[in-house]
Enzyme design. Structure first.
Site: not given
Ligand SMILES: [Mg+2]
Length: 388
Positions: A53, A180, A182, A212, A238, A264, A291, A321, A340
């Site tokens: 994703n 988490k 942003k 993040d 992150e 990631e 990932d 990730h 995640e």
């Protein structure tokens, strides 16, 4: 055993949200079905894959290079000594005539096929993928549950602090203990208000919150935010700077006391090794988020695990990730630190099987053969339609 046909497609996973670097209004995803000649209960076994994703589809590379090589190869060149499908041998076939370096979207295309090959290999063996991985690449004793954290807290037009808090409360109600959000897409003052609002929902415990940046900050901004964040003792800080700026990361690690997470957007063993060599990360506290679906698949991810071991890193420092079922199996089999989870985003690809229960921030693996996409109805419909 041979692969009879490959069916590749592109599906939208768009959404109105954004992080500090991109919006997701045109996000899409490659999906793949590999149909085999192995018949069980009157139907051929089919392996499914997709490209995680948050990175765009890689259909052109799949159609022009990777899939033709796989389908044109002599069937026995994809088998191991026991005449079983070998994702490792298939990897060599897919990467024939590819120069090293410059991984770009190529690693994404190979990752999609690698996922489908592993799904198929485990289905042929009649076992869930975590069991297959543990038997083939691990120590034969997989874990039966995996730590997961809920990733959300995106920016969205008009989203209020109250809505952000409600989103996080819903994650806690769903059984997650770590969440988490942003940051880096608003002013520092606004971001700190958002962080404090979420910590309030977490009963004042900043160690249950990860933030993040999605690679947005330059070094001065990374350090300025770091000074402001350190007192909260966050779960992690992150992808603070550009994923390939190992110097920035090393300098940040000299100044920021609490855990840092990144990786990631590093898509190969050489990139991961450069991060470990030059990124200043600390094996006693930092986290690695490579990932497998984006970075040449599980075959390459096992090479990354070997490299980490050589450098004194535990597999427990890895929390991939992507919030997908493939990494969930890998985490259980290779004893990673967790995985995640995107409880609300990136449909139909995001999230785990429909009957997944999160409890104490852990999920149990289910026992469907392969990855178990068949237990995620909305996504399975899309995958099945590729070849029917
Ligand atoms: Mg991230």
């Amino acid at each position: 055993m041979r692969i009879v046909s490959a069916h590749e497609g592109v599906i939208p996973i768009s959404s109105p949200m954004s992080n500090a670097f991109i919006d997701f209004s045109t996000m899409d995803c490659s999906v793949l079905a590999l149909v085999s000649d192995v018949i069980v209960e009157g139907r051929p076994l089919v392996g499914y894959g997709f490209n995680s994703n948050g990175r765009y589809s890689a259909g052109e590379i799949l159609r022009r290079r990777i899939l033709p090589r796989l389908l044109d190869a002599p069937p026995e060149s994809l088998l191991d000594a026991n005449h079983m499908l070998s994702p490792g041998k298939a990897w060599d076939v897919m990467m024939r005539n590819e120069k090293p370096g410059g991984h770009g979207e190529r690693s994404v295309a190979v990752g999609v096929v690698d996922m489908a090959l592993h799904d198929l290999a485990a289905k042929i063996a009649g076992v869930p993928l975590y069991r297959w991985i543990s038997d083939h690449y691990g120590d034969g004793s997989p874990e039966d549950s995996v730590f997961v954290y809920a990733a959300g807290g995106y920016y969205a037009p008009g989203k209020t602090l109250q809505q952000l808090q409600d989103e996080m409360k819903a994650f806690l109600d769903a059984g997650y203990e770590v969440v988490k959000m942003k940051i880096g897409g608003a002013s520092p003052a606004e971001d700190l208000r958002r962080i404090e609002a979420v910590i309030e929902v977490l009963d004042g415990d900043g160690s249950r919150l990860a933030v993040d940046v999605n690679g947005r900050f330059d070094l001065p901004t990374a350090l300025e935010y770091g000074r402001a964040l350190d007192p909260y003792n966050l779960f992690w800080y992150e992808e603070v700077g550009d994923p390939l700026d190992y110097g920035l990361n090393a300098t940040l690690a000299e100044h920021y006391r609490n855990p840092i997470a990144t990786g990631e957007n590093l898509f190969s063993l050489p990139d991961a090794r450069n991060l470990i060599r030059y990124g200043g990360l600390r094996p006693d506290r930092d986290y690695l988020q490579f990932d497998p679906a984006l970075s040449y698949g599980l075959v390459e991810y096992c090479r990354i695990q070997d490299m980490l071991k050589q450098h004194g890193w535990s597999s427990r420092r890895c929390i991939p990730h992507g919030g997908h079922q493939f990494s969930l199996h890998i985490a259980a089999a290779l004893k990673l630190g967790g995985n995640e989870s995107y409880p609300g985003e990136f449909q139909p690809t995001g999230g785990f099987a429909d009957d997944t229960v999160v409890s104490g921030s852990r999920v149990k693996l289910n026992d469907l053969p392969g990855i178990g996409f068949e237990g995620k109805a909305n996504f399975y419909r899309v995958l099945r339609d590729l070849h029917r």
